[in-house]
Design a protein around this motif. Structure first.
Motif, PDB file in Angstrom:
ATOM      1  N   GLU A  69       0.833  -1.206   0.000  1.00 57.82           N
ATOM      2  CA  GLU A  69       0.000   0.000   0.000  1.00 57.82           C
ATOM      3  C   GLU A  69       0.871   1.262   0.000  1.00 57.82           C
ATOM      4  O   GLU A  69       0.577   2.234  -0.689  1.00 57.82           O
ATOM      5  CB  GLU A  69      -0.923   0.022   1.222  1.00 57.82           C
ATOM      6  N   TYR A  70       1.938   1.194   0.782  1.00 57.54           N
ATOM      7  CA  TYR A  70       2.885   2.299   0.848  1.00 57.54           C
ATOM      8  C   TYR A  70       3.482   2.560  -0.531  1.00 57.54           C
ATOM      9  O   TYR A  70       3.489   3.695  -1.017  1.00 57.54           O
ATOM     10  CB  TYR A  70       3.969   1.954   1.873  1.00 57.54           C
ATOM     11  N   ASP A  71       3.962   1.528  -1.180  1.00 58.77           N
ATOM     12  CA  ASP A  71       4.559   1.663  -2.513  1.00 58.77           C
ATOM     13  C   ASP A  71       3.545   2.182  -3.528  1.00 58.77           C
ATOM     14  O   ASP A  71       3.869   3.047  -4.352  1.00 58.77           O
ATOM     15  CB  ASP A  71       5.131   0.328  -2.987  1.00 58.77           C
ATOM     16  N   LEU A  72       2.313   1.658  -3.461  1.00 65.58           N
ATOM     17  CA  LEU A  72       1.263   2.083  -4.380  1.00 65.58           C
ATOM     18  C   LEU A  72       0.935   3.565  -4.185  1.00 65.58           C
ATOM     19  O   LEU A  72       0.816   4.320  -5.153  1.00 65.58           O
ATOM     20  CB  LEU A  72       0.006   1.228  -4.188  1.00 65.58           C
ATOM     21  N   GLN A  73       0.836   3.986  -2.933  1.00 64.68           N
ATOM     22  CA  GLN A  73       0.501   5.389  -2.669  1.00 64.68           C
ATOM     23  C   GLN A  73       1.665   6.318  -3.006  1.00 64.68           C
ATOM     24  O   GLN A  73       1.448   7.444  -3.457  1.00 64.68           O
ATOM     25  CB  GLN A  73       0.028   5.562  -1.229  1.00 64.68           C
ATOM     26  N   LEU A  74       2.891   5.861  -2.831  1.00 61.83           N
ATOM     27  CA  LEU A  74       4.041   6.665  -3.263  1.00 61.83           C
ATOM     28  C   LEU A  74       4.035   6.823  -4.785  1.00 61.83           C
ATOM     29  O   LEU A  74       4.347   7.905  -5.304  1.00 61.83           O
ATOM     30  CB  LEU A  74       5.361   6.040  -2.811  1.00 61.83           C
ATOM     31  N   ALA A  75       3.680   5.760  -5.489  1.00 58.70           N
ATOM     32  CA  ALA A  75       3.603   5.833  -6.953  1.00 58.70           C
ATOM     33  C   ALA A  75       2.504   6.812  -7.376  1.00 58.70           C
ATOM     34  O   ALA A  75       2.698   7.608  -8.310  1.00 58.70           O
ATOM     35  CB  ALA A  75       3.344   4.448  -7.544  1.00 58.70           C
ATOM     36  N   GLU A  76       1.371   6.784  -6.687  1.00 58.40           N
ATOM     37  CA  GLU A  76       0.278   7.720  -6.983  1.00 58.40           C
ATOM     38  C   GLU A  76       0.719   9.156  -6.695  1.00 58.40           C
ATOM     39  O   GLU A  76       0.455  10.066  -7.481  1.00 58.40           O
ATOM     40  CB  GLU A  76      -0.972   7.374  -6.168  1.00 58.40           C
ATOM     41  N   LEU A  77       1.404   9.360  -5.559  1.00 56.95           N
ATOM     42  CA  LEU A  77       1.909  10.692  -5.232  1.00 56.95           C
ATOM     43  C   LEU A  77       2.884  11.164  -6.300  1.00 56.95           C
ATOM     44  O   LEU A  77       2.833  12.320  -6.734  1.00 56.95           O
ATOM     45  CB  LEU A  77       2.576  10.702  -3.856  1.00 56.95           C
ATOM     46  N   ASN A  78       3.748  10.286  -6.745  1.00 55.14           N
ATOM     47  CA  ASN A  78       4.695  10.645  -7.794  1.00 55.14           C
ATOM     48  C   ASN A  78       3.969  11.080  -9.067  1.00 55.14           C
ATOM     49  O   ASN A  78       4.348  12.073  -9.695  1.00 55.14           O
ATOM     50  CB  ASN A  78       5.644   9.485  -8.077  1.00 55.14           C
ATOM     51  N   SER A  79       2.921  10.361  -9.436  1.00 56.10           N
ATOM     52  CA  SER A  79       2.133  10.733 -10.619  1.00 56.10           C
ATOM     53  C   SER A  79       1.509  12.111 -10.441  1.00 56.10           C
ATOM     54  O   SER A  79       1.488  12.928 -11.374  1.00 56.10           O
ATOM     55  CB  SER A  79       1.022   9.711 -10.878  1.00 56.10           C
ATOM     56  N   ARG A  80       1.005  12.374  -9.250  1.00 54.88           N
ATOM     57  CA  ARG A  80       0.393  13.680  -8.982  1.00 54.88           C
ATOM     58  C   ARG A  80       1.435  14.793  -9.017  1.00 54.88           C
ATOM     59  O   ARG A  80       1.163  15.896  -9.490  1.00 54.88           O
ATOM     60  CB  ARG A  80      -0.308  13.669  -7.621  1.00 54.88           C
ATOM     61  N   ILE A  81       2.615  14.507  -8.516  1.00 57.39           N
ATOM     62  CA  ILE A  81       3.689  15.506  -8.529  1.00 57.39           C
ATOM     63  C   ILE A  81       4.115  15.803  -9.963  1.00 57.39           C
ATOM     64  O   ILE A  81       4.313  16.965 -10.330  1.00 57.39           O
ATOM     65  CB  ILE A  81       4.876  15.044  -7.652  1.00 57.39           C
ATOM     66  N   VAL A  82       4.233  14.774 -10.781  1.00 57.41           N
ATOM     67  CA  VAL A  82       4.584  14.975 -12.190  1.00 57.41           C
ATOM     68  C   VAL A  82       3.509  15.819 -12.880  1.00 57.41           C
ATOM     69  O   VAL A  82       3.828  16.745 -13.632  1.00 57.41           O
ATOM     70  CB  VAL A  82       4.782  13.620 -12.912  1.00 57.41           C
ATOM     71  N   ALA A  83       2.247  15.535 -12.600  1.00 59.03           N
ATOM     72  CA  ALA A  83       1.153  16.311 -13.194  1.00 59.03           C
ATOM     73  C   ALA A  83       1.202  17.768 -12.731  1.00 59.03           C
ATOM     74  O   ALA A  83       0.979  18.688 -13.525  1.00 59.03           O
ATOM     75  CB  ALA A  83      -0.196  15.680 -12.844  1.00 59.03           C
ATOM     76  N   GLU A  84       1.493  17.989 -11.468  1.00 57.91           N
ATOM     77  CA  GLU A  84       1.588  19.354 -10.944  1.00 57.91           C
ATOM     78  C   GLU A  84       2.763  20.094 -11.574  1.00 57.91           C
ATOM     79  O   GLU A  84       2.651  21.266 -11.923  1.00 57.91           O
ATOM     80  CB  GLU A  84       1.729  19.341  -9.421  1.00 57.91           C
ATOM     81  N   GLU A  85       3.874  19.410 -11.735  1.00 58.54           N
ATOM     82  CA  GLU A  85       5.033  20.014 -12.398  1.00 58.54           C
ATOM     83  C   GLU A  85       4.674  20.412 -13.828  1.00 58.54           C
ATOM     84  O   GLU A  85       5.000  21.519 -14.271  1.00 58.54           O
ATOM     85  CB  GLU A  85       6.200  19.037 -12.393  1.00 58.54           C
ATOM     86  N   GLU A  86       3.984  19.539 -14.545  1.00 61.57           N
ATOM     87  CA  GLU A  86       3.573  19.847 -15.913  1.00 61.57           C
ATOM     88  C   GLU A  86       2.600  21.018 -15.946  1.00 61.57           C
ATOM     89  O   GLU A  86       2.686  21.885 -16.817  1.00 61.57           O
ATOM     90  CB  GLU A  86       2.955  18.607 -16.571  1.00 61.57           C
ATOM     91  N   ARG A  87       1.670  21.069 -14.978  1.00 64.95           N
ATOM     92  CA  ARG A  87       0.717  22.172 -14.899  1.00 64.95           C
ATOM     93  C   ARG A  87       1.453  23.492 -14.693  1.00 64.95           C
ATOM     94  O   ARG A  87       1.185  24.487 -15.356  1.00 64.95           O
ATOM     95  CB  ARG A  87      -0.283  21.946 -13.761  1.00 64.95           C
ATOM     96  N   ARG A  88       2.411  23.486 -13.776  1.00 68.85           N
ATOM     97  CA  ARG A  88       3.180  24.703 -13.500  1.00 68.85           C
ATOM     98  C   ARG A  88       4.001  25.130 -14.710  1.00 68.85           C
ATOM     99  O   ARG A  88       4.080  26.319 -15.029  1.00 68.85           O
ATOM    100  CB  ARG A  88       4.105  24.493 -12.306  1.00 68.85           C
ATOM    101  N   ASN A  89       4.611  24.175 -15.381  1.00 68.17           N
ATOM    102  CA  ASN A  89       5.407  24.503 -16.573  1.00 68.17           C
ATOM    103  C   ASN A  89       4.520  25.089 -17.672  1.00 68.17           C
ATOM    104  O   ASN A  89       4.905  26.046 -18.344  1.00 68.17           O
ATOM    105  CB  ASN A  89       6.153  23.274 -17.083  1.00 68.17           C
ATOM    106  N   LEU A  90       3.339  24.522 -17.850  1.00 66.11           N
ATOM    107  CA  LEU A  90       2.410  25.027 -18.858  1.00 66.11           C
ATOM    108  C   LEU A  90       1.952  26.433 -18.494  1.00 66.11           C
ATOM    109  O   LEU A  90       1.893  27.316 -19.358  1.00 66.11           O
ATOM    110  CB  LEU A  90       1.206  24.090 -19.004  1.00 66.11           C
ATOM    111  N   ALA A  91       1.651  26.657 -17.227  1.00 63.58           N
ATOM    112  CA  ALA A  91       1.234  27.990 -16.789  1.00 63.58           C
ATOM    113  C   ALA A  91       2.332  29.010 -17.044  1.00 63.58           C
ATOM    114  O   ALA A  91       2.077  30.126 -17.514  1.00 63.58           O
ATOM    115  CB  ALA A  91       0.854  27.975 -15.311  1.00 63.58           C
ATOM    116  N   LYS A  92       3.567  28.623 -16.773  1.00 64.65           N
ATOM    117  CA  LYS A  92       4.708  29.514 -16.995  1.00 64.65           C
ATOM    118  C   LYS A  92       4.861  29.806 -18.487  1.00 64.65           C
ATOM    119  O   LYS A  92       5.091  30.947 -18.881  1.00 64.65           O
ATOM    120  CB  LYS A  92       5.982  28.875 -16.452  1.00 64.65           C
ATOM    121  N   THR A  93       4.692  28.789 -19.318  1.00 65.52           N
ATOM    122  CA  THR A  93       4.785  28.964 -20.765  1.00 65.52           C
ATOM    123  C   THR A  93       3.685  29.892 -21.260  1.00 65.52           C
ATOM    124  O   THR A  93       3.933  30.762 -22.101  1.00 65.52           O
ATOM    125  CB  THR A  93       4.700  27.600 -21.482  1.00 65.52           C
TER     126      THR A  93
END
Length: 152
Positions: A69-93
């Motif tokens: 469960e820990y590994d699964l939730q870390l993977a989900e958090l990582n996906s959310r972080i990647v999405a947030e990074e992409e959102r921020r980069n797009l906003a900056k662009t």
């Protein structure tokens, strides 16, 4: 990052450190330092992930969740972080593109101010005074002859 995580995981498995929380606390400083050294622009996301690793590790240690469960939730958090990074980069662009469009519109508007005004088109640019002129408020003074801009 992976090397730090693997090193601390090996220490946990070898019983050199106790538990998942301790493993996260072992690797987090190295992970944070690696991101800082790389000048990663969203360090707040790294700190969120680091805190989540410690909290999740503590929950595994206490038996509240399984390692899977820990590994699964870390993977989900990582996906959310990647999405947030992409959102921020797009906003900056988008901001940069809007700034460029605004600058282009400003240049176009400045150029069109004197368009069709033949007596004034010999001026270098609407924003530049004649050589030797000095600015006094909204007025340009050239050879002792002051000409006020509209609205002054």
């Amino acid at each position: 990052m992976r090397a730090a995580t693997a090193e601390c995981r090996e220490k946990r498995l070898a019983k050199e450190i106790k538990g998942f929380k301790a493993s996260a606390e072992c690797s987090n400083p190295q992970i944070i330092a690696a991101y800082q050294e790389a000048q990663y622009q969203y360090m707040d996301l790294v700190f969120v992930a680091a805190a989540a690793r410690v909290a999740g590790g503590e929950n595994v240690d206490k038996g509240k969740i399984t390692e899977a469960e820990y590994d699964l939730q870390l993977a989900e958090l990582n996906s959310r972080i990647v999405a947030e990074e992409e959102r921020r980069n797009l906003a900056k662009t988008n901001v940069q593109a809007a700034q460029m469009q605004a600058r282009a519109a400003q240049v176009q508007a400045t150029g069109s101010l004197i368009q069709g005004l033949g007596a004034l088109q010999s001026a270098q640019a609407a924003s530049r005074p004649a050589p030797g002129a000095r600015q006094s408020g909204w007025k340009w003074s050239v050879n002792q002859d002051e000409r006020a801009l509209p609205g002054s």
